[in-house]
Structures are given as structure tokens and as C-alpha cells.
Design an enzyme around this catalytic site. Structure first.
Site, mmCIF file in Angstrom:
data_model
loop_
_atom_site.group_PDB
_atom_site.id
_atom_site.type_symbol
_atom_site.label_atom_id
_atom_site.label_comp_id
_atom_site.label_asym_id
_atom_site.label_seq_id
_atom_site.Cartn_x
_atom_site.Cartn_y
_atom_site.Cartn_z
ATOM 1 N N ASP A 98 47.714 -16.010 27.405
ATOM 2 C CA ASP A 98 47.154 -17.320 27.741
ATOM 3 C C ASP A 98 46.714 -18.073 26.493
ATOM 4 O O ASP A 98 46.235 -17.541 25.776
ATOM 5 C CB ASP A 98 45.959 -16.872 28.655
ATOM 6 C CG ASP A 98 45.727 -17.759 29.833
ATOM 7 O OD1 ASP A 98 46.188 -18.945 29.790
ATOM 8 O OD2 ASP A 98 45.765 -17.145 30.831
ATOM 9 N N ASP A 205 47.176 -23.131 29.269
ATOM 10 C CA ASP A 205 46.013 -23.484 30.084
ATOM 11 C C ASP A 205 45.572 -25.096 29.990
ATOM 12 O O ASP A 205 45.448 -25.606 28.935
ATOM 13 C CB ASP A 205 44.758 -22.826 29.679
ATOM 14 C CG ASP A 205 43.490 -23.066 30.525
ATOM 15 O OD1 ASP A 205 43.633 -22.627 31.771
ATOM 16 O OD2 ASP A 205 42.537 -23.620 29.979
ATOM 17 N N GLU A 262 50.074 -25.087 32.778
ATOM 18 C CA GLU A 262 49.099 -25.407 33.871
ATOM 19 C C GLU A 262 48.685 -26.875 33.616
ATOM 20 O O GLU A 262 48.376 -27.534 32.507
ATOM 21 C CB GLU A 262 47.796 -24.813 33.782
ATOM 22 C CG GLU A 262 46.804 -24.867 35.011
ATOM 23 C CD GLU A 262 45.437 -24.487 34.544
ATOM 24 O OE1 GLU A 262 44.832 -24.092 35.769
ATOM 25 O OE2 GLU A 262 44.993 -24.201 33.644
ATOM 26 N N HIS A 336 43.724 -16.531 39.507
ATOM 27 C CA HIS A 336 42.478 -16.407 39.123
ATOM 28 C C HIS A 336 41.385 -17.378 39.566
ATOM 29 O O HIS A 336 40.247 -17.179 39.759
ATOM 30 C CB HIS A 336 42.278 -15.808 37.683
ATOM 31 C CG HIS A 336 42.484 -17.139 36.695
ATOM 32 N ND1 HIS A 336 43.809 -17.641 36.498
ATOM 33 C CD2 HIS A 336 41.933 -17.913 35.862
ATOM 34 C CE1 HIS A 336 43.856 -18.553 35.540
ATOM 35 N NE2 HIS A 336 42.788 -18.732 35.286
ATOM 36 N N ASP A 337 42.080 -18.686 39.483
ATOM 37 C CA ASP A 337 41.348 -19.888 40.024
ATOM 38 C C ASP A 337 41.409 -20.129 41.469
ATOM 39 O O ASP A 337 40.754 -21.083 41.928
ATOM 40 C CB ASP A 337 41.961 -20.940 39.216
ATOM 41 C CG ASP A 337 41.335 -21.023 37.660
ATOM 42 O OD1 ASP A 337 40.402 -20.298 37.421
ATOM 43 O OD2 ASP A 337 42.210 -21.634 36.976
#
Length: 574
Positions: A98, A205, A262, A336-337
Site C-alpha cells: 500500500d 491510496d 484508489e 477493508h473500507d
């Protein structure tokens, strides 16, 4: 890595704190991940996406980074990380890390230096602005942006230097100033550090937020009050493509790696610019239209109803963009979100949980794009029980929203309904490996409560059951890799207005077409494919039950509640 190998690969996202604890301290760690790699290989995973394991105060689960080149103590050491990379590569898998560079932690040495003085050499590593004042002398932030968490102003006052700094997320996550070329060089150095260690790519991210609108103007007013959502001014900014092309030219082009970005709050037409551009920017992006389908006007932590035709339309639009543009997508329904897909889009009742988990898995592999699976999705993990109190929710966004709701004197029962449906916490309960205490996640006290159903719903039990959700995923992923039409074919929805059945036709020149029929209801459904296709012969491929049912004329399909089937069309007059 062969060119574009990642297009046909399976990516598996690991959230380390909740994956597997090796030392009994209740927190997942790198050695714990190593101990489970053979299971992921058996599932047919090709790439592992590791969410942040860098040194962090853990305000936002590692997305507040204190040091980009040190491992968070609770997860292990750099030696542990190197062992993990070695083991992943030894099993023939690959690792992406990440890359979180829109912001850092407020404890990062860059920020501590930046806030120490207006004359600091790192002052402009971050975005600082003087206050505004009303005619009565009341101090106001530089503009009306609220955080992307929807929890107060995106500006935090610093008493020492008499200015505000920008934080699109929590106040402990100050935004980096990408206008400063020294910041971009620092980011490039961080990327080289990990690439030189041998990783195989990055998930980036909120990468579309690194360029803000020139002048940092007020956001358009769409809500009551002073503070407004900032997305209009902070996503897909004027220099974002320049920064990504520079990143490729300076760093990524010198390595054989894959990148996925993302990009929240971005329409499909704009997303394509990230993956089609020349010179190159990103290999693929995460789309958010499906995640936004149940989002109300107040943002992520609000609800609205949706229909199956709307659900179909979102997926069909994203799929069409791939083929009409020559771009490429990621296919992800969990992360995870996001809350668990079975609870969100399926039916998590005891009767239909396994069926709907398999149905969603079948939909997942029936789409063009690179497959991403989130930990727990592979065995049908569901949301936290409704009777768990707010104290069991650990996520910073949930806590901020809770405080904001109390401050605004909202109906807390209604607020909890939203939390029970949408909180990120649902994705972060520990993995359920077996039927032992704490689901085999830890021998200690888990940092987050383990779901009570771990006794019956766990990886070991499902690996031993050929009819389980996990075993179904394994068969699906094998088939996916053998069927080019699923990864690369055209995607057509049949009977778009049907409120219960999602029927998909996949076609690719030189290959037999495939029809996928999914019953998104608890009632028995008949789907008459003969109304849309001149089918004369079909071959069963896979279904959520042992076999599919079709009438003698091969044109009417019979489906039980939450049943899905896939058939190969051997002869037709399409």
C-alpha cells in the site's frame, strides 16, 4: 512477470491486524501471515495486497504513517517482512504494498519539522494557510471544506505558528503538498526503497486526491451549514495526471510491476484517463459506483435503498467502459473500507448465507477485469451482529461519526442502524481460521472481538467441505483462469428490468458464449432465456448447487432462492 500477467491474476487483500496473530498479543502480525500462505496458494491466489505495515500511531489503522521505511512494531520487524516476501515468492505468488502518500501521520518527522516554525525547511511539505476572519473578528478556517470522513473541518488550527493545516481525513493525517517538487522526490525515494527490496507493485491510496484545485476555493454548497463536502475541489485535480506520469517516468518504468489506484468520487469517464493515458499512469483503478449505490446524501455513513436493475446498471456500465475504451478494471466488492458483501448485497440469514455468498462469488468472477478478494470474503464472513454495542467498533471514522451524532443530538438508534449496515469495522473483525477459541486468530485477547459464529463458520471447516463457500471460490478461480471469455469477453445484461434475476451473456470471438443467471431473491424464479437468445444446446459449467436445472428445450432456467448458474452455449442463433 510476463507482460499484463496481472490481468488474469487473482489478488487477495490482507488486513494484517486481523489476519493471524503468531505471538499471542491479540494483534495479527507478519509471521502470522507467513503461517497461512499455503492456504492462499491452495485457494489459487496469485498476488497478495498487504495493507499498511509501516510504523504508525494507528489512528486510522496504519493509513497514518510515521515512517515509510520502518515496520510497525506490533506487526514484527523488517526481518519478518523480508521472510514474508521470500515465502510469498517461494510459493510462486507476488506482493504489492500500500502506497499512502496523499498524507502522513502528524507524528512523521516531516510534519513535526514543518509545524515547528514558519521558517522550517519542511514547512511547505504540507498545506498551511492563514485563517479568515468574520466582520466580528471570529476566526474561520481557510475554506469551507469538511473532511472526507464528514466529521468537522478539514483544517486544524496550529497555535504555535498561527496557521491551519489541511487534513482531508483525520486531524492526525495532514495532507502532503504535492506542488512541492521536494515532496515528490521524497515519495519517489520511498517507492524505490520498497521496489529495490523486490516487491511487485503498489496499491495507491486515494491517489486521485494528491492535486487540489488551484487556490483552494470554497466547495459548492450542497448541505446546510458552513462546512461542505470537499470532493469537488480535491479529487482529480489539475496536476494529478502530471504527477502520476512523472512517477512512472522517474520510478515505475524502471521496474516490472503492477499498479492499482484508489480513486474515490470519480465518474467512469474520468477513471479511464488514469489507465488509458500516454505516457502511462496506472495499470488499473478501483471503481466506487457499486459501493456508492446505497449511500445517502450525507455521505458514506448514510443509507438509501437500491433496486436490482440499478445494481445491474452500475456493473454493466463499468464493464462496457472496459470494452468500449480499451482500458482495464479491477473487480472488487469488498475491502477493508466496506461492509461485508453477503450482509450488504446478499442474504446473511442462516438459510441463505452460504447460497448468497456463492452467488456473489459467481457474479464476481463473471466480470471482466482483475479479480480482487478481501480476507474473509472467501468463506462468506458477514457483518458484526446487531446486538454488539458501539464499544465494539474501533474504527476512527465510526468514532468520529458517533461523537458528531451526539454533538448534533441525532437519533442514536437511527445512527446505530447506519453503523450496523455501513461501518468499516465489519470488514476488520479477525479472520476465523478454525473452531478453537477466538476462531484460531490468537491465543491471547483479540484487539477486536471475534464473531461468535467462528465455531461453525471458519476456513478449516470449509476447506474440508467440498460444498462450502471456500471450496466454491476455489473451483471458480480455477475455471476463471481457464476461460478467456470471462476475463476478456463482452458483457451484456439480459432483461435489465427484471427485479429478481441478473442474467449476463459473455461473448468472445473464437470462443463459445457463456450465460450466467443469478437469482437475487429468496423465491423460486424461472428465467426464459429463449426470449433473448436462440439457444439450442447448452453445457452446465458451475452453479451454487451441485448442478443447474434447465428445461428440455435449453431455453428456460429454473433457480431456487439465491441460486446462481453458469452455462456454456454450445449452439445458438444469436
Amino acid at each position: 512477470m510476463t507482460k499484463n500477467e496481472w490481468k488474469n491474476a487473482v489478488f487477495y487483500q490482507i488486513y494484517p491486524a486481523s489476519f493471524c496473530d503468531s505471538n499471542g498479543d491479540g494483534i495479527g502480525d507478519l509471521p502470522g501471515i507467513c503461517s497461512k500462505l499455503s492456504i492462499l496458494k491452495n485457494l489459487r491466489v496469485d498476488y497478495i495486497w498487504l495493507t499498511p505495515v509501516y510504523a504508525s500511531p494507528e489512528v486510522d489503522s496504519g493509513y497514518d504513517i510515521e515512517s515509510y521505511t520502518r515496520i510497525h512494531r506490533a506487526f514484527g520487524t523488517m526481518h519478518d517482512w523480508e521472510d514474508l516476501l521470500k515465502d510469498i515468492h517461494g510459493l510462486g505468488m507476488k506482493l504489492i504494498m500500500d502506497l499512502v502518500v496523499n498524507h502522513t501521520s502528524s507524528q512523521h518527522e516531516w510534519f513535526l519539522n514543518s509545524k515547528s516554525s514558519k521558517l522550517s525547511p519542511k514547512r511547505d511539505y504540507y498545506i498551511w494557510r492563514p485563517p479568515r476572519f468574520t466582520s466580528q473578528g471570529e476566526r474561520l478556517p481557510p475554506n469551507n471544506w469538511m473532511t472526507m470522513f464528514r466529521s468537522g473541518s478539514a483544517w486544524e488550527w496550529d497555535e504555535t505558528t498561527g496557521e491551519y493545516y489541511l487534513h482531508l481525513f483525520s486531524k492526525e493525517q495532514p495532507d502532503l503538498n504535492w506542488e512541492n517538487p521536494r515532496v515528490r522526490e521524497e515519495v519517489h525515494d520511498v517507492m524505490r526503497f520498497w521496489l529495490d527490496k523486490g516487491i511487485d507493485g503498489f496499491r495507491m491510496d486515494v491517489i486521485n486526491c494528491i492535486s487540489k484545485k488551484s487556490g483552494l476555493p470554497d466547495s459548492p454548497r450542497i448541505l446546510d451549514g458552513f462546512l461542505q463536502p470537499p470532493e469537488h475541489c480535491v479529487v482529480n485535480g489539475p496536476r494529478v495526471h502530471e504527477y502520476l506520469r512523472e512517477m512512472n517516468e522517474q520510478v515505475l518504468s524502471h521496474y516490472r510491476v503492477v499498479t492499482v489506484g484508489e480513486c474515490p468520487a470519480t465518474p467512469d469517464s474520468v477513471l479511464l484517463s488514469y489507465v488509458k493515458s500516454k505516457p502511462k499512469e496506472l495499470d488499473m483503478v478501483f471503481t466506487f459506483a457499486l459501493n456508492d449505490i446505497d449511500e445517502g446524501p450525507e455521505g458514506p455513513m448514510s443509507l438509501k435503498s437500491w433496486t436490482l436493475p440499478q445494481f445491474k446498471s452500475v456493473i454493466a456500465t463499468e464493464q462496457a467502459n472496459i470494452h468500449e475504451s480499451g482500458g482495464w478494471n479491477s473487480v472488487a466488492i469488498e475491502s477493508h473500507d466496506q461492509p461485508r458483501s453477503v450482509s450488504r448485497f446478499g442474504n446473511d440469514s442462516p438459510r441463505y448465507r452460504a447460497r448468497s455468498a456463492k452467488l456473489l462469488a459467481l457474479l464476481h468472477v463473471s466480470q471482466s477485469g482483475t479479480i480482487f478478494i478481501y480476507q474473509g470474503q472467501d468463506f462468506g464472513q458477514v457483518n458484526m451482529p446487531h446486538d454488539w454495542p458501539i464499544e465494539e467498533y474501533k474504527d476512527v471514522r465510526t468514532k468520529l461519526d458517533w461523537r458528531e451524532a451526539i454533538k448534533k443530538k441525532e437519533d442514536m438508534n437511527e445512527f446505530m442502524e447506519v453503523v450496523q449496515a455501513k461501518a468499516r469495522d465489519h470488514a476488520r473483525t479477525p479472520m476465523q481460521w478454525n473452531s478453537s477459541a477466538n476462531g484460531g486468530f490468537t491465543t491471547g485477547i483479540p484487539w477486536m472481538r471475534v464473531h461468535e459464529d467462528s465455531v461453525s463458520w471458519n476456513v478449516q471447516t470449509q476447506m474440508e467441505d467440498p460444498d462450502s463457500v471456500w471450496s466454491f471460490w476455489r473451483r471458480l478461480l480455477k475455471m476463471r483462469k481457464q476461460e478467456p471469455v470471462l476475463a476478456h469477453g463482452t458483457f451484456d445484461v439480459l432483461d435489465e428490468a427484471n427485479d429478481n434475476v441478473f442474467a449476463i451473456l459473455r461473448s468472445l470471438e473464437g470462443h463459445a458464449s457463456i450465460i450466467v443467471i443469478l437469482n437475487f431473491s429468496s423465491k423460486h424464479q424461472y428465467f426464459r432465456a429463449g426470449r433473448f437468445l436462440g439457444i439450442s444446446d447448452v453445457e452446465f459449467m458451475i452453479g451454487t448447487r451441485a448442478d443447474g436445472r434447465v428445461s428440455e428445450d435449453s431455453r428456460t432456467f429454473s433457480l431456487g432462492g439465491w441460486e446462481g448458474v453458469m452455462w456454456r452455449i454450445l449452439d445458438s442463433t444469436m
